[in-house]
Motif scaffolding. Sequence first.
Motif, PDB file in Angstrom:
ATOM      1  N   ASP A 194      -7.846   7.244  19.918  1.00 27.47           N
ATOM      2  CA  ASP A 194      -9.030   6.428  20.374  1.00 27.47           C
ATOM      3  C   ASP A 194     -10.010   6.704  19.025  1.00 27.47           C
ATOM      4  N   GLN A 195     -10.230   5.829  18.142  1.00 30.02           N
ATOM      5  CA  GLN A 195     -11.098   6.127  17.141  1.00 30.02           C
ATOM      6  C   GLN A 195     -12.555   6.102  17.192  1.00 30.02           C
ATOM      7  N   ASP A 196     -12.867   4.927  18.127  1.00 28.13           N
ATOM      8  CA  ASP A 196     -14.134   4.626  18.322  1.00 28.13           C
ATOM      9  C   ASP A 196     -14.559   5.082  19.711  1.00 28.13           C
ATOM     10  N   ASN A 197     -13.660   5.857  20.545  1.00 28.10           N
ATOM     11  CA  ASN A 197     -14.218   6.734  21.819  1.00 28.10           C
ATOM     12  C   ASN A 197     -14.525   5.454  22.897  1.00 28.10           C
ATOM     13  N   ASN A 198     -13.869   4.557  22.805  1.00 28.83           N
ATOM     14  CA  ASN A 198     -14.244   3.392  24.039  1.00 28.83           C
ATOM     15  C   ASN A 198     -13.272   3.292  25.176  1.00 28.83           C
ATOM     16  N   GLY A 199     -12.296   4.386  25.156  1.00 29.85           N
ATOM     17  CA  GLY A 199     -11.412   4.476  26.145  1.00 29.85           C
ATOM     18  C   GLY A 199     -10.197   3.278  26.313  1.00 29.85           C
ATOM     19  N   LYS A 200     -10.138   2.874  24.926  1.00 26.90           N
ATOM     20  CA  LYS A 200      -8.955   1.980  24.957  1.00 26.90           C
ATOM     21  C   LYS A 200      -8.202   1.967  23.498  1.00 26.90           C
ATOM     22  N   MET A 201      -6.934   1.450  23.518  1.00 28.39           N
ATOM     23  CA  MET A 201      -6.016   1.693  22.341  1.00 28.39           C
ATOM     24  C   MET A 201      -5.979   0.397  21.745  1.00 28.39           C
ATOM     25  N   ALA A 202      -6.398   0.058  20.418  1.00 25.23           N
ATOM     26  CA  ALA A 202      -5.826  -0.879  19.373  1.00 25.23           C
ATOM     27  C   ALA A 202      -4.352  -0.814  18.842  1.00 25.23           C
ATOM     28  N   LEU A 203      -3.758  -1.836  18.529  1.00 21.52           N
ATOM     29  CA  LEU A 203      -2.494  -1.447  17.772  1.00 21.52           C
ATOM     30  C   LEU A 203      -2.860  -0.912  16.406  1.00 21.52           C
ATOM     31  N   LEU A 204      -3.948  -1.187  15.689  1.00 21.45           N
ATOM     32  CA  LEU A 204      -4.110  -0.386  14.394  1.00 21.45           C
ATOM     33  C   LEU A 204      -4.367   1.002  14.816  1.00 21.45           C
ATOM     34  N   GLU A 205      -5.028   1.342  15.796  1.00 27.77           N
ATOM     35  CA  GLU A 205      -5.360   2.717  16.126  1.00 27.77           C
ATOM     36  C   GLU A 205      -4.114   3.480  16.413  1.00 27.77           C
ATOM     37  N   TYR A 206      -3.085   2.749  16.951  1.00 28.43           N
ATOM     38  CA  TYR A 206      -1.877   3.249  17.443  1.00 28.43           C
ATOM     39  C   TYR A 206      -1.108   3.669  15.990  1.00 28.43           C
ATOM     40  N   CYS A 207      -1.038   2.519  15.068  1.00 25.26           N
ATOM     41  CA  CYS A 207      -0.585   2.723  13.827  1.00 25.26           C
ATOM     42  C   CYS A 207      -0.953   3.940  13.018  1.00 25.26           C
ATOM     43  N   LEU A 208      -2.491   3.802  13.005  1.00 23.81           N
ATOM     44  CA  LEU A 208      -3.134   4.781  12.225  1.00 23.81           C
ATOM     45  C   LEU A 208      -2.549   6.314  12.683  1.00 23.81           C
ATOM     46  N   TRP A 209      -2.470   6.749  13.853  1.00 26.26           N
ATOM     47  CA  TRP A 209      -1.988   7.785  14.422  1.00 26.26           C
ATOM     48  C   TRP A 209      -0.649   8.114  14.329  1.00 26.26           C
ATOM     49  N   LYS A 210       0.252   7.070  14.397  1.00 24.27           N
ATOM     50  CA  LYS A 210       1.780   7.168  14.449  1.00 24.27           C
ATOM     51  C   LYS A 210       2.189   7.466  12.770  1.00 24.27           C
ATOM     52  N   TYR A 211       1.373   6.762  11.835  1.00 24.15           N
ATOM     53  CA  TYR A 211       1.747   7.093  10.471  1.00 24.15           C
ATOM     54  C   TYR A 211       0.805   8.014   9.748  1.00 24.15           C
ATOM     55  N   LYS A 212      -0.290   8.806  10.613  1.00 19.41           N
ATOM     56  CA  LYS A 212      -0.995   9.460   9.992  1.00 19.41           C
ATOM     57  C   LYS A 212      -1.755   8.927   8.997  1.00 19.41           C
ATOM     58  N   LYS A 213      -2.437   7.976   9.193  1.00 20.20           N
ATOM     59  CA  LYS A 213      -3.475   7.132   7.995  1.00 20.20           C
ATOM     60  C   LYS A 213      -4.951   7.443   8.428  1.00 20.20           C
ATOM     61  N   THR A 214      -5.683   6.941   7.464  1.00 21.63           N
ATOM     62  CA  THR A 214      -7.299   7.080   7.956  1.00 21.63           C
ATOM     63  C   THR A 214      -7.759   5.613   8.213  1.00 21.63           C
ATOM     64  N   PRO A 215      -9.024   5.610   8.800  1.00 22.74           N
ATOM     65  CA  PRO A 215      -9.447   4.245   8.836  1.00 22.74           C
ATOM     66  C   PRO A 215      -9.577   3.527   7.261  1.00 22.74           C
ATOM     67  N   ALA A 216     -10.172   4.521   6.522  1.00 23.32           N
ATOM     68  CA  ALA A 216     -10.465   3.837   5.310  1.00 23.32           C
ATOM     69  C   ALA A 216      -9.173   3.308   4.568  1.00 23.32           C
ATOM     70  N   GLN A 217      -8.176   4.056   4.586  1.00 22.52           N
ATOM     71  CA  GLN A 217      -6.652   3.723   4.136  1.00 22.52           C
ATOM     72  C   GLN A 217      -6.315   2.102   4.634  1.00 22.52           C
ATOM     73  N   ILE A 218      -6.476   2.087   5.968  1.00 27.33           N
ATOM     74  CA  ILE A 218      -6.339   0.736   6.582  1.00 27.33           C
ATOM     75  C   ILE A 218      -7.500  -0.366   6.162  1.00 27.33           C
ATOM     76  N   GLU A 219      -8.664  -0.002   6.083  1.00 24.73           N
ATOM     77  CA  GLU A 219      -9.572  -0.939   5.516  1.00 24.73           C
ATOM     78  C   GLU A 219      -9.187  -1.276   4.078  1.00 24.73           C
ATOM     79  N   THR A 220      -8.668  -0.622   3.193  1.00 22.62           N
ATOM     80  CA  THR A 220      -8.537  -0.892   1.939  1.00 22.62           C
ATOM     81  C   THR A 220      -7.196  -1.274   1.681  1.00 22.62           C
ATOM     82  N   ALA A 221      -6.219  -1.448   2.792  1.00 20.72           N
ATOM     83  CA  ALA A 221      -4.675  -1.527   2.557  1.00 20.72           C
ATOM     84  C   ALA A 221      -4.720  -3.040   1.909  1.00 20.72           C
ATOM     85  N   PRO A 222      -3.808  -3.242   0.685  1.00 17.92           N
ATOM     86  CA  PRO A 222      -3.716  -4.498   0.147  1.00 17.92           C
ATOM     87  C   PRO A 222      -2.916  -5.713   0.910  1.00 17.92           C
TER      88      PRO A 222
END
Length: 438
Positions: free
Chosen positions: A87-115
């Motif tokens: 839960d990156q934004d601490n809103n008590g919920k889980m987005a699919l991108l939040e799960y992928c970030l955790w699963k593949y050990k990415k950062t929000p910045a990497q996802i934002e700039t993904a081509p």
Amino acid sequence: MSFAELTQMNYKEQAIWFLNGFWAEIKDDAEQLWTWQQHFVKLDKLGAEKKGEDGCELDQFWSAKFLEDMDKAITAKERKEALKEIDQDNNGKMALLEYCLWKYKKTPAQIETAPQGDNKALIAELQQRMDALQVSLDDVMSKLEAQKAALAECQAARADNEQKLAAQKIAVQESTSAVMKAQAATDALKAAEAELQAAVDALAAEEAAYKKKCDDLQAKIDNPATSGMQKAKATNELAQFKSEDPLPLRRAKITQEAALRKAQKAAKAAEAATAAAEEKKAALVEAERALEATAAELAAKEAALAEKKAEAEAKKADLEAKQAAAEAKEAELSAKKAEAEQKERELEAKKAEAEQKERELEAKQRELEKAVAELEVAYTELGKQMDEAQQALQEIKAKGGVAHGALFFQERHLFEADKYMPTSKQRYDHKKPFVYQE
């Protein structure tokens, strides 16, 4: 776009964004991303808001359920810790991108700039085709459901009609059996009535003959013109007839006649000889005693005859009772016959109802045939759109600079849509897993 904005996209858009950005790294997991996206949609439909395809994040309960289903190796405690980390934004919920970030050990910045590829216009055009394809698929699914419902209704109606026809057949057999039994009972009753009438007629004839004989003899006895000798003879005959035992009566008659002759002879002898008068007188007294004995015997015979007459009357009463019982039986059979006729009318009504059901069934069959024809047209249109979409996919792949995540989802969607086509019209081999060709 910021990571917060990206997590507000729907589940499909989030999955495509992640696949586009990290295709070279995770392309072998593309089918897994498809499965995650489908499961997010499924759980979202079970949640409070039930957004489904339009949803973007799961609440805490359904997020935990997702991890329980997809990450079975972690414990409940580890799952709880994982949810806090996801839960990156601490809103008590889980987005699919939040799960992928955790699963593949990415950062929000990497996802934002993904081509996301340089063929967005072509992807957008393809998406329009896919949207039209989805509309056609929804139409096919609607018609398919209508066909299934019509088929089920038709089958249920036919089964119900067959059940009613079977019940009608049983009822006809029961009615026929009841009618045959009633006819047999009627025939038996008529035979019993004929036998009873013959017995009554025989008894009546016997009584008439008996009465006539008695009346004739009694008239002869009562007739003043009848001589004493004739009266005695008639009296003897009447007693003999009433006793229904001729041998004793004939013996009495012989005794009586002999006594009379003896008395007459004695009287003549008295007239001829005074000396023999006393002796003849004694013989006459003896003859009178014999007559008295004969009269007593006749009285006993008359009593026996009266007893037999009483028995005859009892027999007659029994015959009358049997006749009354036969009449009651006939009334009962008439009632059963009326009941059988009523059942026959009911069977006719049921037959008419079954025929009406058959007509309704034929109408439903025509509706089903119409639905099948409409579905065939829809299948043709859907197949045409699928061919156009596949061709567009191949053209986009051939131009380079491809966002393979978007194309994977488009073709994966085509693969799913193809499952609903008739086997003879399918474009993919569904006995094998889906394989995306770059």
